[in-house]
Scaffold this motif. Structure first.
Motif, PDB file in Angstrom:
ATOM      1  N   ALA A  86      -6.250  62.159  18.913  1.00 28.31           N
ATOM      2  CA  ALA A  86      -5.019  61.427  18.649  1.00 28.31           C
ATOM      3  C   ALA A  86      -5.186  60.494  17.455  1.00 28.31           C
ATOM      4  O   ALA A  86      -4.314  60.432  16.564  1.00 28.31           O
ATOM      5  N   GLU A  87      -6.317  59.772  17.402  1.00 32.85           N
ATOM      6  CA  GLU A  87      -6.532  58.841  16.302  1.00 32.85           C
ATOM      7  C   GLU A  87      -6.743  59.571  14.981  1.00 32.85           C
ATOM      8  O   GLU A  87      -6.323  59.095  13.922  1.00 32.85           O
ATOM      9  N   ALA A  88      -7.384  60.746  15.033  1.00 36.87           N
ATOM     10  CA  ALA A  88      -7.564  61.543  13.817  1.00 36.87           C
ATOM     11  C   ALA A  88      -6.223  62.011  13.265  1.00 36.87           C
ATOM     12  O   ALA A  88      -6.099  62.288  12.066  1.00 36.87           O
ATOM     13  N   ASN A  89      -5.232  62.045  14.145  1.00 34.20           N
ATOM     14  CA  ASN A  89      -3.898  62.500  13.738  1.00 34.20           C
ATOM     15  C   ASN A  89      -2.900  61.353  13.623  1.00 34.20           C
ATOM     16  O   ASN A  89      -1.689  61.568  13.692  1.00 34.20           O
ATOM     17  N   GLY A  90      -3.428  60.141  13.471  1.00 25.27           N
ATOM     18  CA  GLY A  90      -2.567  59.029  13.119  1.00 25.27           C
ATOM     19  C   GLY A  90      -2.296  57.998  14.187  1.00 25.27           C
ATOM     20  O   GLY A  90      -1.626  56.992  13.918  1.00 25.27           O
ATOM     21  N   ALA A  91      -2.767  58.211  15.413  1.00 21.86           N
ATOM     22  CA  ALA A  91      -2.535  57.231  16.476  1.00 21.86           C
ATOM     23  C   ALA A  91      -3.350  55.968  16.226  1.00 21.86           C
ATOM     24  O   ALA A  91      -4.403  56.007  15.586  1.00 21.86           O
ATOM     25  N   ASP A  92      -2.866  54.855  16.729  1.00 21.42           N
ATOM     26  CA  ASP A  92      -3.612  53.605  16.628  1.00 21.42           C
ATOM     27  C   ASP A  92      -4.881  53.679  17.487  1.00 21.42           C
ATOM     28  O   ASP A  92      -4.873  54.325  18.549  1.00 21.42           O
ATOM     29  N   PRO A  93      -5.947  53.015  17.075  1.00 23.89           N
ATOM     30  CA  PRO A  93      -7.154  52.967  17.916  1.00 23.89           C
ATOM     31  C   PRO A  93      -6.824  52.369  19.280  1.00 23.89           C
ATOM     32  O   PRO A  93      -6.032  51.425  19.378  1.00 23.89           O
ATOM     33  N   LEU A  94      -7.440  52.922  20.311  1.00 24.30           N
ATOM     34  CA  LEU A  94      -7.227  52.409  21.657  1.00 24.30           C
ATOM     35  C   LEU A  94      -8.250  51.309  21.930  1.00 24.30           C
ATOM     36  O   LEU A  94      -9.455  51.555  21.952  1.00 24.30           O
ATOM     37  N   ILE A  95      -7.751  50.100  22.138  1.00 20.59           N
ATOM     38  CA  ILE A  95      -8.599  48.961  22.479  1.00 20.59           C
ATOM     39  C   ILE A  95      -8.347  48.627  23.948  1.00 20.59           C
ATOM     40  O   ILE A  95      -7.238  48.259  24.334  1.00 20.59           O
ATOM     41  N   THR A  96      -9.369  48.815  24.745  1.00 23.86           N
ATOM     42  CA  THR A  96      -9.270  48.529  26.169  1.00 23.86           C
ATOM     43  C   THR A  96      -9.984  47.206  26.462  1.00 23.86           C
ATOM     44  O   THR A  96     -10.196  46.398  25.572  1.00 23.86           O
ATOM     45  N   GLN A  97     -10.339  46.960  27.712  1.00 29.78           N
ATOM     46  CA  GLN A  97     -10.986  45.695  28.061  1.00 29.78           C
ATOM     47  C   GLN A  97     -12.206  45.943  28.927  1.00 29.78           C
ATOM     48  O   GLN A  97     -12.339  46.971  29.579  1.00 29.78           O
ATOM     49  N   TRP A  98     -13.115  44.985  28.920  1.00 27.45           N
ATOM     50  CA  TRP A  98     -14.338  45.084  29.697  1.00 27.45           C
ATOM     51  C   TRP A  98     -14.084  44.783  31.173  1.00 27.45           C
ATOM     52  O   TRP A  98     -14.617  45.447  32.056  1.00 27.45           O
ATOM     53  N   ILE A  99     -13.313  43.748  31.435  1.00 29.86           N
ATOM     54  CA  ILE A  99     -13.063  43.285  32.797  1.00 29.86           C
ATOM     55  C   ILE A  99     -11.584  42.936  32.935  1.00 29.86           C
ATOM     56  O   ILE A  99     -10.888  42.765  31.918  1.00 29.86           O
ATOM     57  N   PRO A 100     -11.072  42.802  34.166  1.00 30.50           N
ATOM     58  CA  PRO A 100      -9.699  42.303  34.325  1.00 30.50           C
ATOM     59  C   PRO A 100      -9.554  40.922  33.701  1.00 30.50           C
ATOM     60  O   PRO A 100     -10.493  40.132  33.666  1.00 30.50           O
ATOM     61  N   ASN A 101      -8.352  40.642  33.217  1.00 29.88           N
ATOM     62  CA  ASN A 101      -8.120  39.372  32.534  1.00 29.88           C
ATOM     63  C   ASN A 101      -7.877  38.200  33.472  1.00 29.88           C
ATOM     64  O   ASN A 101      -7.806  37.059  33.024  1.00 29.88           O
ATOM     65  N   SER A 102      -7.744  38.487  34.757  1.00 28.18           N
ATOM     66  CA  SER A 102      -7.522  37.417  35.723  1.00 28.18           C
ATOM     67  C   SER A 102      -7.910  37.915  37.109  1.00 28.18           C
ATOM     68  O   SER A 102      -8.039  39.126  37.338  1.00 28.18           O
ATOM     69  N   GLN A 103      -8.049  36.987  38.044  1.00 26.96           N
ATOM     70  CA  GLN A 103      -8.334  37.377  39.419  1.00 26.96           C
ATOM     71  C   GLN A 103      -7.144  38.138  40.008  1.00 26.96           C
ATOM     72  O   GLN A 103      -7.331  39.062  40.812  1.00 26.96           O
ATOM     73  N   GLU A 104      -5.934  37.776  39.599  1.00 29.27           N
ATOM     74  CA  GLU A 104      -4.742  38.477  40.073  1.00 29.27           C
ATOM     75  C   GLU A 104      -4.757  39.934  39.614  1.00 29.27           C
ATOM     76  O   GLU A 104      -4.455  40.847  40.392  1.00 29.27           O
ATOM     77  N   GLU A 105      -5.130  40.148  38.363  1.00 28.57           N
ATOM     78  CA  GLU A 105      -5.222  41.511  37.837  1.00 28.57           C
ATOM     79  C   GLU A 105      -6.296  42.301  38.582  1.00 28.57           C
ATOM     80  O   GLU A 105      -6.120  43.489  38.886  1.00 28.57           O
ATOM     81  N   ARG A 106      -7.404  41.639  38.888  1.00 31.16           N
ATOM     82  CA  ARG A 106      -8.473  42.290  39.668  1.00 31.16           C
ATOM     83  C   ARG A 106      -7.985  42.685  41.051  1.00 31.16           C
ATOM     84  O   ARG A 106      -8.230  43.815  41.503  1.00 31.16           O
TER      85      ARG A 106
END
Length: 303
Positions: free
Chosen positions: A163-183
């Motif tokens: 997808a990125e080779a064909n123009g999609a934006d790089p996918l930036i994910t996360q290491w851990i949940p951003n909050s206890q609620e998200e977890r």
């Protein structure tokens, strides 16, 4: 002992790496030095920086830095976690130390925390200028991510690269949940994840240089990496491992024991701190002091 903290840069594979050099005051002769290596997702301002400053107070020259592609260091694409680059960063930090007149080149050690402990052990296998290896809550980052459906992840990485080779934006994910609620919404109930959020996402340890961002496609490099591969043949330097007895999903308890059993080091020791968690060893005063006391005795003997 007082020390001077100086912002420095050095080159690692032509990438400008940003770090801090801590030099005890009145250092006028060849002094032992430590390269301090931060965990995955972390930076020089957090736990590795704490250990670097504590050992500077004890009379060691210490260097701590943001990994290539992360924090204040250069390198593109941003937020990449590349084990080969992480290992080269340590090697290049040793290069930098050897250019300093105040450093005794025969008394350089390494100290890594969490994944930084795995990287520290790995680089020492082929970097014999490192004379002593200390690791705290050491984790084999490749082993950790291989436990999470690696084939499916690799297939998704392939799709994302296309997808990125064909123009999609790089996918930036996360290491851990951003909050206890998200977890909680994700159904995660694990002490290491809970305490990671408390450390990285609150005033306890939060840093702008550690934004919880990870370039998804770089995980192909992590999945193929085994921090302890060939330790039974090549890891020969004295080794001190410090872990907590409380087990969590990051696996530092089992990884610490695996590294101890596998290392070819003739002189090796493992200290298990009872009732201590993975993240207690990041910044909690009593566990950190116990780790520092043990490591100080170790480095004093071998550096």
């Amino acid at each position: 002992m007082r020390f001077n903290k100086k912002a420095i840069t050095f080159s690692s594979n032509s990438i400008n790496v940003a770090g801090f050099l801590n030099t005890p005051e009145n250092t006028s002769k060849a002094t032992p030095a430590l390269v301090c290596v931060h965990p995955g997702s972390s930076c020089k301002d957090q736990t590795a920086g704490i250990y670097a400053e504590k050992f500077a107070e004890l009379g060691y020259i210490t260097i701590v830095f943001d990994a290539s592609y992360q924090g204040e260091s250069g390198g593109e694409p941003r937020y990449t976690e590349d084990p080969s680059a992480r290992v080269e960063d340590v090697r290049s930090a040793v290069d930098y130390l050897t250019t300093l007149d105040v450093v005794d080149n025969e008394r350089i050690g390494v100290l890594g925390v969490c994944a930084g402990g795995g990287y520290a052990a790995n680089v020492a296998m082929t970097e014999k200028r490192i004379k002593a290896v200390g690791v705290v809550a050491s984790a084999n980052i490749g082993r950790l991510y291989r436990e999470q459906n690696p084939i499916q992840t690799l297939e998704q990485i392939g799709e994302q690269r296309t997808a990125e080779a064909n123009g999609a934006d790089p996918l930036i994910t996360q290491w851990i949940p951003n909050s206890q609620e998200e977890r909680e919404q994700a159904g995660i109930d694990d002490i290491d994840i809970k305490e990671a959020i408390d450390y990285y996402k609150t005033s306890r340890g939060q840093s702008s240089n550690s934004p919880n961002k990870l370039k998804f496609t770089s995980m192909e490099k992590v999945l193929a990496f085994d921090a302890f591969h060939l330790a039974d043949q090549l890891l020969t330097q004295p080794l001190q491992i410090v872990i907590g007895s409380v087990k969590g999903s990051f696996g530092s308890y089992s990884d610490g024991h695996e590294l101890y059993e596998k290392a070819a080091s003739a002189d090796k020791d493992i200290l298990v701190l009872d009732g201590v968690t993975h993240y207690d060893l990041y910044d909690q005063p009593e566990p950190v002091e116990k780790a520092v006391d043990k490591l100080e005795t170790f480095y004093k003997q071998y550096l």
